[in-house]
Each structure stands twice: as C-alpha cells, then as structure tokens.
Design a protein around this motif. Structure first.
Motif, mmCIF file in Angstrom:
data_model
loop_
_atom_site.group_PDB
_atom_site.id
_atom_site.type_symbol
_atom_site.label_atom_id
_atom_site.label_comp_id
_atom_site.label_asym_id
_atom_site.label_seq_id
_atom_site.Cartn_x
_atom_site.Cartn_y
_atom_site.Cartn_z
ATOM 1 N N ASN A 1 7.913 -100.899 -71.853
ATOM 2 C CA ASN A 1 9.173 -101.606 -72.065
ATOM 3 C C ASN A 1 8.913 -102.746 -73.047
ATOM 4 O O ASN A 1 7.812 -102.873 -73.593
ATOM 5 C CB ASN A 1 9.756 -102.105 -70.736
ATOM 6 C CG ASN A 1 8.821 -103.062 -70.004
ATOM 7 O OD1 ASN A 1 7.828 -103.538 -70.562
ATOM 8 N ND2 ASN A 1 9.135 -103.343 -68.751
ATOM 9 N N LYS A 2 9.900 -103.573 -73.273
ATOM 10 C CA LYS A 2 9.779 -104.628 -74.274
ATOM 11 C C LYS A 2 8.674 -105.628 -73.918
ATOM 12 O O LYS A 2 7.873 -106.029 -74.760
ATOM 13 C CB LYS A 2 11.114 -105.347 -74.431
ATOM 14 C CG LYS A 2 12.214 -104.464 -74.994
ATOM 15 C CD LYS A 2 13.547 -105.190 -75.010
ATOM 16 C CE LYS A 2 14.659 -104.273 -75.517
ATOM 17 N NZ LYS A 2 15.985 -104.932 -75.494
ATOM 18 N N GLU A 3 8.638 -106.034 -72.655
ATOM 19 C CA GLU A 3 7.639 -107.007 -72.219
ATOM 20 C C GLU A 3 6.230 -106.438 -72.348
ATOM 21 O O GLU A 3 5.301 -107.128 -72.774
ATOM 22 C CB GLU A 3 7.915 -107.423 -70.772
ATOM 23 C CG GLU A 3 6.952 -108.473 -70.240
ATOM 24 C CD GLU A 3 7.193 -108.793 -68.777
ATOM 25 O OE1 GLU A 3 6.472 -109.666 -68.248
ATOM 26 O OE2 GLU A 3 8.082 -108.174 -68.155
ATOM 27 N N ASP B 1 14.461 -101.222 -70.880
ATOM 28 C CA ASP B 1 14.075 -102.061 -69.744
ATOM 29 C C ASP B 1 14.678 -101.558 -68.435
ATOM 30 O O ASP B 1 14.001 -101.513 -67.398
ATOM 31 C CB ASP B 1 14.486 -103.523 -69.985
ATOM 32 C CG ASP B 1 13.605 -104.215 -71.007
ATOM 33 O OD1 ASP B 1 12.493 -103.696 -71.260
ATOM 34 O OD2 ASP B 1 14.000 -105.258 -71.547
ATOM 35 N N TYR B 2 15.935 -101.162 -68.474
ATOM 36 C CA TYR B 2 16.598 -100.649 -67.268
ATOM 37 C C TYR B 2 15.959 -99.330 -66.828
ATOM 38 O O TYR B 2 15.686 -99.121 -65.631
ATOM 39 C CB TYR B 2 18.087 -100.444 -67.540
ATOM 40 C CG TYR B 2 18.866 -99.985 -66.327
ATOM 41 C CD1 TYR B 2 19.310 -100.909 -65.385
ATOM 42 C CD2 TYR B 2 19.147 -98.632 -66.125
ATOM 43 C CE1 TYR B 2 20.027 -100.488 -64.259
ATOM 44 C CE2 TYR B 2 19.855 -98.205 -65.016
ATOM 45 C CZ TYR B 2 20.293 -99.139 -64.078
ATOM 46 O OH TYR B 2 20.983 -98.724 -62.964
ATOM 47 N N ALA C 1 14.270 -87.549 -63.362
ATOM 48 C CA ALA C 1 14.358 -88.917 -62.840
ATOM 49 C C ALA C 1 15.279 -89.761 -63.705
ATOM 50 O O ALA C 1 16.083 -90.560 -63.188
ATOM 51 C CB ALA C 1 12.965 -89.537 -62.763
ATOM 52 N N GLU C 2 15.199 -89.600 -65.025
ATOM 53 C CA GLU C 2 16.050 -90.381 -65.926
ATOM 54 C C GLU C 2 17.517 -89.986 -65.786
ATOM 55 O O GLU C 2 18.416 -90.848 -65.860
ATOM 56 C CB GLU C 2 15.583 -90.199 -67.366
ATOM 57 C CG GLU C 2 14.258 -90.888 -67.644
ATOM 58 C CD GLU C 2 13.662 -90.523 -68.991
ATOM 59 O OE1 GLU C 2 12.752 -91.236 -69.436
ATOM 60 O OE2 GLU C 2 14.100 -89.520 -69.589
ATOM 61 N N ALA C 3 17.769 -88.711 -65.578
ATOM 62 C CA ALA C 3 19.155 -88.270 -65.365
ATOM 63 C C ALA C 3 19.721 -88.911 -64.096
ATOM 64 O O ALA C 3 20.888 -89.354 -64.079
ATOM 65 C CB ALA C 3 19.215 -86.748 -65.272
ATOM 66 N N LEU C 4 18.913 -88.977 -63.050
ATOM 67 C CA LEU C 4 19.349 -89.605 -61.804
ATOM 68 C C LEU C 4 19.622 -91.091 -62.020
ATOM 69 O O LEU C 4 20.620 -91.633 -61.516
ATOM 70 C CB LEU C 4 18.287 -89.401 -60.720
ATOM 71 C CG LEU C 4 18.620 -89.958 -59.333
ATOM 72 C CD1 LEU C 4 19.871 -89.292 -58.765
ATOM 73 C CD2 LEU C 4 17.443 -89.757 -58.381
ATOM 74 N N ILE C 5 18.751 -91.756 -62.761
ATOM 75 C CA ILE C 5 18.938 -93.181 -63.066
ATOM 76 C C ILE C 5 20.252 -93.396 -63.809
ATOM 77 O O ILE C 5 21.024 -94.321 -63.513
ATOM 78 C CB ILE C 5 17.743 -93.714 -63.898
ATOM 79 C CG1 ILE C 5 16.472 -93.733 -63.052
ATOM 80 C CG2 ILE C 5 18.036 -95.112 -64.450
ATOM 81 C CD1 ILE C 5 15.195 -93.940 -63.854
ATOM 82 N N ALA C 6 20.522 -92.535 -64.799
ATOM 83 C CA ALA C 6 21.745 -92.670 -65.597
ATOM 84 C C ALA C 6 23.000 -92.473 -64.747
ATOM 85 O O ALA C 6 23.959 -93.253 -64.824
ATOM 86 C CB ALA C 6 21.712 -91.658 -66.742
#
Length: 591
Positions: free
Chosen positions: A407-409, A378-379, A313-318
């Motif tokens: 994430n940061k929040e 965050d992204y 999933a992260e590879a697709l996001i990138a």
C-alpha cells in the motif's frame, strides 16, 4: 603457690580439650555429617531419548536407532594414546588415524574429566564384534547413543526438518541439549525442539574418593514426549510422486477447513538423513546452489505473486464496501489506459459486459482494475490483511514468511517513493509488489469456503494432548451475507463452460476454485500479441496457481497447488487437484 598455678593451668588445658571434644562430637555432629554425605553422594544426570514423531496413522516418521560412540579416557600420555589408537585401527581399519588423533587432542584438556568420543554412531553389529577385544584396553569405553532416522527421507523433510550437532546458541537455549548434544534445525524438529528434547532424569549414588560408584540410592527416569502429526504420509508421497512424474516443481497444501493439514508438499526436496551425522561440504554446496531450491519449504517460506487467486477476496471486499454493484454488467475491453500505459486484460480482445460471477469465472483483469480504481489500494490492502494475506498464518513450523500486501505507507517506508495508480492495478491482479505463500492462499480459500479464518497446524497431538483448532471470525455482516456470490463464481471456475479450470477438472465430487497465472517476466508495452507460455524459456514462464475447496455445498477440504513456471493454472494444476480430491474420496476422508 607454684603448685596451685600448675594445677589451675592443667585444669584449664583439659577443660578446653574436653570442650572441643564435646563440640566436635556432639554440637557439630550434624553439620559435619551433612558435609560428609555431600562428599559421598553424587547426582548423575540421565539424558532422555529424543521423542519419536508419528504420522496420523501412527507410523514413525522420525525415530531413534541404537548406536555406540567409541570413547577414550582423557589425559593419556602420548605413548598410551598412540597404542590405544593402534588397537582401534587394527579392528576398524577404515577409520582415519589422523582424524581420531586430532579429535582427541582438540577435546583433551586439564578441565575435561569425561571420556572423549573419537568414533561416533557405530552400528550395533560392529560393536558386538569388536567390543570384547577392545574393552581389554582400559582406556577405551563404548557409550550407547542414538542416531535420528527419517525413513521417508525427501517426502517429509520439509515438514520434519532434521537434527544435527548442537551449536553454542543451542546449548544456551536448553539445559537438556548440554547432555544430548543435538538439536532440531528445521521443521517440526526445530519448532517443537524443547518438547522433543524431553526432561532430564537423575541417578543419586554413593561414591568413594576415587569417584567410583559404591551404591545407587535413587533413580528418577528421564521423560520423553511423542508427537503425532496430522500429515497422511501416503497422501504426501502420492502427491510428491505425482509432481515428480510430471517433472513439475512447486508446492501443494491439502488442509481441512479447520486448519488441520493432511499434506504439505514441497518439490524438489532433500534427504534429511544427510544432516544428522554432519553433511559434507560438497553435498551442502549441491543443495544450497540448486536453482530449484530443494532446501526451501515452499508452502510456508516460498514467496510468489499470488496472481488471480486474490480476486475472490477482492470481489468480496468490493461488494461489502457498498460502493460496488456485483449485478451490474460493466464493459471490460482489452485494456485500461492510465497515462501513457495500457494495463491489458489477459484476453486479447477483452471480455465485454461482465458482472462479478463472470469476472471470477473468466478471471477478468479489467474488471478488477476498475475495482482497484474505485476503492483504492489502502482500502483493499487493509481488508486483504484481515483475510489472511500479508501476515503469518501462525502455522507450527519455523521460518514462515508473512508476504507483502503493498500500500502507500509500505512503499514510502520501503523505497521512500510515492505510490502510483498503475501500481494499484498491478496489485489487484496479484502482481507487482504483492507476494504470498501457498499456505496463505490456502487459508484465504478456507475463509471463503467456511466463513472463518483457520490457523493451520501440522501437529495433531503431543502425548495425550490433542490440538484444538483455532478458527477466527474475521468477516463482517455484509461480507458474510455476500459470500455466496463469491462461492458461486468459484463454482463456475471449475464447472461452468468457459470457466478457467473447467476443462481440466475431473473429480468424483463437485469442487469450487480459482486459477491464477502469476507473471515473473514483464511484457513490454510494444508487444501486442503475447507468446504462449510453452513458447517461453522455463524461468520466464508464469507461476501457475489453482486453489480449491470441496465438496462445494459442504466444504471440508482445501487443496492449493502452485506449479513454479507452470504457465496457466488450470492446465498445469487441474489434473493434480483432481487426483488429490479423488484420493480423499477413495480413502474415506470425504464421504
């Protein structure tokens, strides 16, 4: 004059009497007739029988067995009560006199006019023997009831849950429970409790002053509903026995890409029949304090670091971000250094030049560290949530956990602390604060396989109403366009030399997947060479993941396996995944 006055008085007196007679007999007739009817007519509620639950092959997996409650009239004098209890003891010698006495006293009050149950769920054969004798005691009455039975016990308990005696909160939730006195506590029994309870019937009768029924005017039958699961009990049993035979604990999800679940296995489990009549304190302690969590529905409520299963999933996001070139071969050494800390790759010497296909195939940690540094937490977190992580899937079972995509929040709200770059690197390899359920991993895998995000479900049909799959289109154009790259990388995981699962897959069809090794025990920086997983103590070993879909070119099923403290995903789960796909082929699910 006096005579006239007397005549007038008499006339007025009789006029009043005549008026009252007229008013009572003519004018008020209808009103008093209605009141008398109310005194004579009574409506008696008829409780429904709890709905039966079937598996996908119409085998009953939760049914009702006819039983009887032995009840005693309320408001008995002490000598009458003692004599009645002695009559019972004479025929049922293993019953507890003291408990029966206490049960009667506890429920006997001036406001209770119902018979008091003191022995419950007596079997038919016993009642047929003792009823002719005990019925001679006018204070005793046998009332039919039903005992919920689960013939498959621990194989399906995480899916079905169980019923037990209703509490005050249950009684307020549904009027029917007031009469059935039982409610669903977990699983399908709880989630669909209002449907399984059914609807009350009623019997309208005429009674006399002593409340004896003289005539039945009308009967409205109660309504029960049946539920058909999507679960294949044979497959469920096959998988459970497979894990048990290999002494493995964990969770397995077998799901069509549209969300229909064929198996939802949690090992170890428990016998849900124990709860129906009330579980003993000793047995409850054994289950609740068991370190392997048999009461936890692990596929839905178990939270685990997802490890490398998030990398596709992260590879697709990138790739879809436009900030990452999937074709570029990036040098991936043994670690990435941030500050004074080294974030190591799982391979001691690193993987060298790596593109996106190799990164998925070999599960290259350093490659994904660099994605994390490029895109930011965050992204990545925002897009992972869109793809099924960090939120409930909506499965029709209670107590689903939503997991954590940090994430940061999130960290600021949870810990009132700033986010550090090193935490980004932990998160992108599915570690650190990141937590997911096996059903979330399965749903995300279905998204990659089919391009759509399904809502998983275990109930296929209620009466004649068939469940319609709910599938969401969550990917944007760029993500859809580049899915083939992720799928190719996952194909190489299971089929190409060097793939992290290739040596462990032996299926009759071609599948694609992703392994994951989720650490539960941190490794100190000064340790240069890690111990092998089998050298670690059991609870220090990593959780092993293998999530897959197949057939590769025509995705129909997702199989996700989590082995608790299993070590490496390929070796711990590859054989199990292979046998499940071969079962699906052999039994006609995959053509």
């Amino acid at each position: 004059m006096r005579t006239n006055i007397v005549i007038i008085v008499i006339f007025l007196f009789f006029s009043v009497i005549i008026y009252r007679v007229y008013n009572l007999s003519i004018v008020s007739y209808q009103e008093y007739n209605k009141l008398s009817q109310k005194n004579m007519t009574k409506t008696i509620p008829i409780p429904p029988v709890r709905g039966i639950i079937y598996d996908r092959d119409n085998n009953p997996v939760a049914l009702n067995e006819l039983r009887f409650n032995l009840t005693i009239k309320p408001h008995l004098k002490e000598n009458e009560l003692n004599q009645t209890l002695q009559n019972i003891i004479a025929l049922i010698p293993d019953s507890n006199l003291s408990k029966m006495y206490q049960e009667y006293k506890k429920n006997n009050s001036p406001y209770n006019n119902k018979n008091i149950p003191i022995l419950t769920y007596l079997p038919e054969d016993l009642v047929y023997k003792i009823e002719p004798i005990l019925s001679q005691d006018g204070n005793i009455r046998f009332e039919p009831t039903y005992l919920r039975k689960y013939p498959y016990k621990f194989y399906l308990s995480n899916v079905l849950g169980y019923v037990s005696k209703a509490n005050k909160k249950d009684l307020q939730r549904n009027k029917v429970i007031t009469y059935t006195q039982i409610s669903g506590k977990r699983g399908v029994e709880r989630y669909y409790d209002n449907i399984l309870q059914g609807s009350l019937g009623e019997k309208k009768v005429i009674v006399n002053a002593r409340n004896k029924i003289l005539k039945v005017l009308d009967i409205k039958e109660p309504i029960s509903h049946k539920i058909i699961l999507s679960i294949d009990t044979k497959l469920q049993k096959f998988i459970y026995d497979l894990l048990e035979s290999e002494n493995k604990k964990g969770a397995v999800v077998v799901m069509r890409t549209n969300g229909e679940i064929l198996a939802l296995v949690s090992v170890p489990s428990y016998d849900n029949n124990l709860f129906v009549k009330g579980i003993s304190y000793k047995k409850w302690n054994e289950l609740s304090h068991n370190i392997y969590n048999p009461l936890l529905n692990k596929p839905v409520s178990g939270l685990y670091p997802p490890g490398s299963t998030v990398k596709p999933a992260e590879a697709l996001i990138a790739i879809a971000s436009g900030k990452w070139n999937p074709w570029q071969k990036i040098f991936c050494g043994p670690y990435v250094e941030i500050g004074n800390r080294k974030f190591r790759d799982w391979k001691l010497g690193g993987h060298g030049p790596t593109d996106v296909f190799k990164a998925i195939k070999r599960s290259v940690d350093v490659y994904f560290y660099k994605i994390g540094l490029k895109l930011g937490i965050d992204y990545i977190a925002e897009n992972l949530k869109k793809m099924g992580f960090g939120k409930k899937t909506g499965i029709d079972l209670p107590n689903e956990k939503k997991g954590i995509v940090p994430n940061k929040e999130w960290k600021a709200k949870k810990y009132h602390q700033p986010w550090f770059i090193g935490e980004t690197l932990n998160a992108v390899i599915g570690q650190g604060y990141f937590l997911a359920t096996p059903i979330q991993v399965a749903v995300n895998t279905a998204l990659i396989a089919s391009g759509k995000l399904p809502k998983p479900f275990v109930v296929k049909q209620i009466d004649n109403n068939v469940t319609k799959p709910i599938i969401k289109d969550v990917l944007n154009y760029k993500e859809k366009k580049n899915l083939w790259m992720i799928r190719k990388g996952m194909w190489e995981v299971c089929n190409s030399p060097g793939g992290t699962a290739t040596r462990h897959i032996n299926t009759k069809i071609t599948i694609a997947g992703k392994t994951g090794t989720a650490q539960v025990y941190s490794i100190p920086q000064e340790v240069k060479k890690r111990k092998r997983e089998d050298e670690l103590k059991y609870f220090h070993r990593s959780h092993a993941w293998l999530t897959t879909y197949g057939p590769y070119k025509n995705p129909q099923f997702v199989v996700t396996v989590l082995i608790e403290h299993g070590g490496h995903g390929g070796s711990a789960a590859g054989g199990i995944v292979s046998k499940i796909y071969n079962y699906l082929v052999d039994n006609g699910y995959i053509k």
